[in-house]
Design a protein around this motif. Structure first.
Motif, PDB file in Angstrom:
ATOM      1  N   ASP A   1     -37.397 -18.688-117.326  1.00  0.00           N
ATOM      2  CA  ASP A   1     -37.971 -17.338-117.497  1.00  0.00           C
ATOM      3  C   ASP A   1     -38.540 -16.987-118.735  1.00  0.00           C
ATOM      4  O   ASP A   1     -39.170 -16.273-119.440  1.00  0.00           O
ATOM      5  N   ALA A   2     -37.638 -17.764-119.720  1.00  0.00           N
ATOM      6  CA  ALA A   2     -37.853 -17.726-121.259  1.00  0.00           C
ATOM      7  C   ALA A   2     -38.731 -18.970-121.827  1.00  0.00           C
ATOM      8  O   ALA A   2     -38.733 -19.039-122.979  1.00  0.00           O
ATOM      9  N   ASN A   3     -39.440 -19.664-120.686  1.00  0.00           N
ATOM     10  CA  ASN A   3     -40.242 -20.741-121.484  1.00  0.00           C
ATOM     11  C   ASN A   3     -41.274 -20.245-121.889  1.00  0.00           C
ATOM     12  O   ASN A   3     -41.741 -18.951-122.159  1.00  0.00           O
ATOM     13  N   GLY A   4     -42.125 -21.056-123.147  1.00  0.00           N
ATOM     14  CA  GLY A   4     -42.894 -20.592-123.720  1.00  0.00           C
ATOM     15  C   GLY A   4     -42.678 -20.683-125.275  1.00  0.00           C
ATOM     16  O   GLY A   4     -43.548 -20.562-126.147  1.00  0.00           O
ATOM     17  N   LYS A   5     -41.437 -20.869-125.548  1.00  0.00           N
ATOM     18  CA  LYS A   5     -40.840 -20.779-126.896  1.00  0.00           C
ATOM     19  C   LYS A   5     -39.905 -21.937-127.173  1.00  0.00           C
ATOM     20  O   LYS A   5     -38.956 -22.010-126.229  1.00  0.00           O
ATOM     21  N   TYR A   6     -39.397 -22.287-128.173  1.00  0.00           N
ATOM     22  CA  TYR A   6     -38.329 -23.002-128.461  1.00  0.00           C
ATOM     23  C   TYR A   6     -36.875 -22.050-128.413  1.00  0.00           C
ATOM     24  O   TYR A   6     -36.915 -20.861-128.858  1.00  0.00           O
TER      25      TYR A   6
ATOM     26  N   GLY B   1     -36.407 -15.193-134.899  1.00  0.00           N
ATOM     27  CA  GLY B   1     -36.681 -14.711-133.738  1.00  0.00           C
ATOM     28  C   GLY B   1     -38.157 -14.251-133.606  1.00  0.00           C
ATOM     29  O   GLY B   1     -38.602 -13.506-134.506  1.00  0.00           O
ATOM     30  N   GLY B   2     -38.546 -14.695-132.316  1.00  0.00           N
ATOM     31  CA  GLY B   2     -40.270 -13.906-132.062  1.00  0.00           C
ATOM     32  C   GLY B   2     -40.689 -14.726-130.901  1.00  0.00           C
ATOM     33  O   GLY B   2     -40.316 -15.180-130.229  1.00  0.00           O
ATOM     34  N   ASP B   3     -42.176 -14.851-131.052  1.00  0.00           N
ATOM     35  CA  ASP B   3     -43.004 -15.346-129.991  1.00  0.00           C
ATOM     36  C   ASP B   3     -42.630 -16.857-129.928  1.00  0.00           C
ATOM     37  O   ASP B   3     -42.980 -17.483-128.926  1.00  0.00           O
ATOM     38  N   LYS B   4     -42.224 -17.558-130.810  1.00  0.00           N
ATOM     39  CA  LYS B   4     -42.149 -19.031-131.008  1.00  0.00           C
ATOM     40  C   LYS B   4     -40.657 -19.445-130.758  1.00  0.00           C
ATOM     41  O   LYS B   4     -40.321 -20.619-130.696  1.00  0.00           O
ATOM     42  N   PHE B   5     -39.673 -18.576-131.049  1.00  0.00           N
ATOM     43  CA  PHE B   5     -38.138 -19.108-131.152  1.00  0.00           C
ATOM     44  C   PHE B   5     -37.491 -17.645-130.655  1.00  0.00           C
ATOM     45  O   PHE B   5     -37.478 -16.717-130.998  1.00  0.00           O
ATOM     46  N   GLU B   6     -36.153 -18.146-130.100  1.00  0.00           N
ATOM     47  CA  GLU B   6     -35.340 -17.113-129.730  1.00  0.00           C
ATOM     48  C   GLU B   6     -33.779 -17.782-129.593  1.00  0.00           C
ATOM     49  O   GLU B   6     -33.665 -18.885-129.206  1.00  0.00           O
ATOM     50  N   VAL B   7     -32.912 -17.067-130.102  1.00  0.00           N
ATOM     51  CA  VAL B   7     -31.540 -17.215-129.877  1.00  0.00           C
ATOM     52  C   VAL B   7     -31.087 -16.901-128.662  1.00  0.00           C
ATOM     53  O   VAL B   7     -31.035 -15.573-128.269  1.00  0.00           O
TER      54      VAL B   7
END
Length: 214
Positions: free
Chosen positions: A90-95, A123-129
């Motif tokens: 569900d959180a695909n699309g970002k590292y 954190g943002g559109d391309k990365f999330e912890v």
């Protein structure tokens, strides 16, 4: 009467056997020939990505290692910030930097502010912890810990069943807590480590900048 040479039958049989072995050999070579010896056929990760981040796993994050067979964690299930079940996909699309922690784990508690700082900085559109609490029972205790130490940037993820940890353990990705995994945009494991790290360090920031720009 025409006489048959017994040796000719033996030769014929030997020839057939030889052809059979040759066919089997060719078939086997064909199977292995279709595989990617670099490991990309099974992992789906490019050599370019591995080569890009490998030199960055140093200093404060030196314990993190490239995962050759990038396990697909798309089906891992846990509770999202809204309290409802979600899948990793569900959180695909970002590292994502996925961290498993618990309030009873002292090293986990120590590194949580750094993970919060990393999410704030990168954190943002391309990365999330995605820090997932594996505290059993209700979410009251781990949520209270968030408030206690002032975590304001991390989303609250929870797996009271501890199923995520057990699934990672089966894949030899988790030995204890904390556990940290770097996932690509398709929930495949790029790198992993067991134990704490300084995630608000320049070394960690360089790694995230590199994967976010990939």
């Amino acid at each position: 009467m025409k006489r048959t040479n017994p040796d000719s039958k033996l030769v014929t049989r030997r020839g057939a056997l030889s052809l059979g072995v040759s066919a089997l050999t060719i078939g086997t070579l064909g199977i292995y020939g279709c595989s990617d010896t670099s490991g990309n056929a099974s992992s789906g990760l490019s050599d370019e990505l591995k080569a890009k981040i490998a030199p960055l796993l140093v200093g404060d994050i030196a314990a993190m290692a490239i995962r050759d067979n990038a396990d697909d964690l798309s089906e891992l299930t846990f509770n999202g910030p809204d309290g409802k079940p979600m899948k990793m996909s569900d959180a695909n699309g970002k590292y994502r930097l996925v961290n498993l922690w618990a309030t009873w784990c002292a090293p986990c508690r120590h590194e949580m502010p750094a993970l919060d700082a990393l999410q704030k900085a990168k954190g943002g559109d391309k990365f999330e912890v995605i820090a997932i609490s594996v505290d059993g029972g209700g979410e009251e205790k781990p949520r209270a810990f968030f408030d206690e130490i002032g975590l304001t940037n991390l989303g609250f993820y929870h797996d009271p069943s501890i199923n995520v940890f057990n699934e990672l353990k089966k894949k030899s990705l988790a030995l204890g807590l904390p556990v940290t995994l770097l996932l690509d945009e398709n929930s495949r494991v790029v790198a992993n480590m067991n134990g704490p790290a300084e995630w608000a360090s320049p070394d960690a920031f360089k790694l995230i900048d590199a994967v976010s720009a990939f």
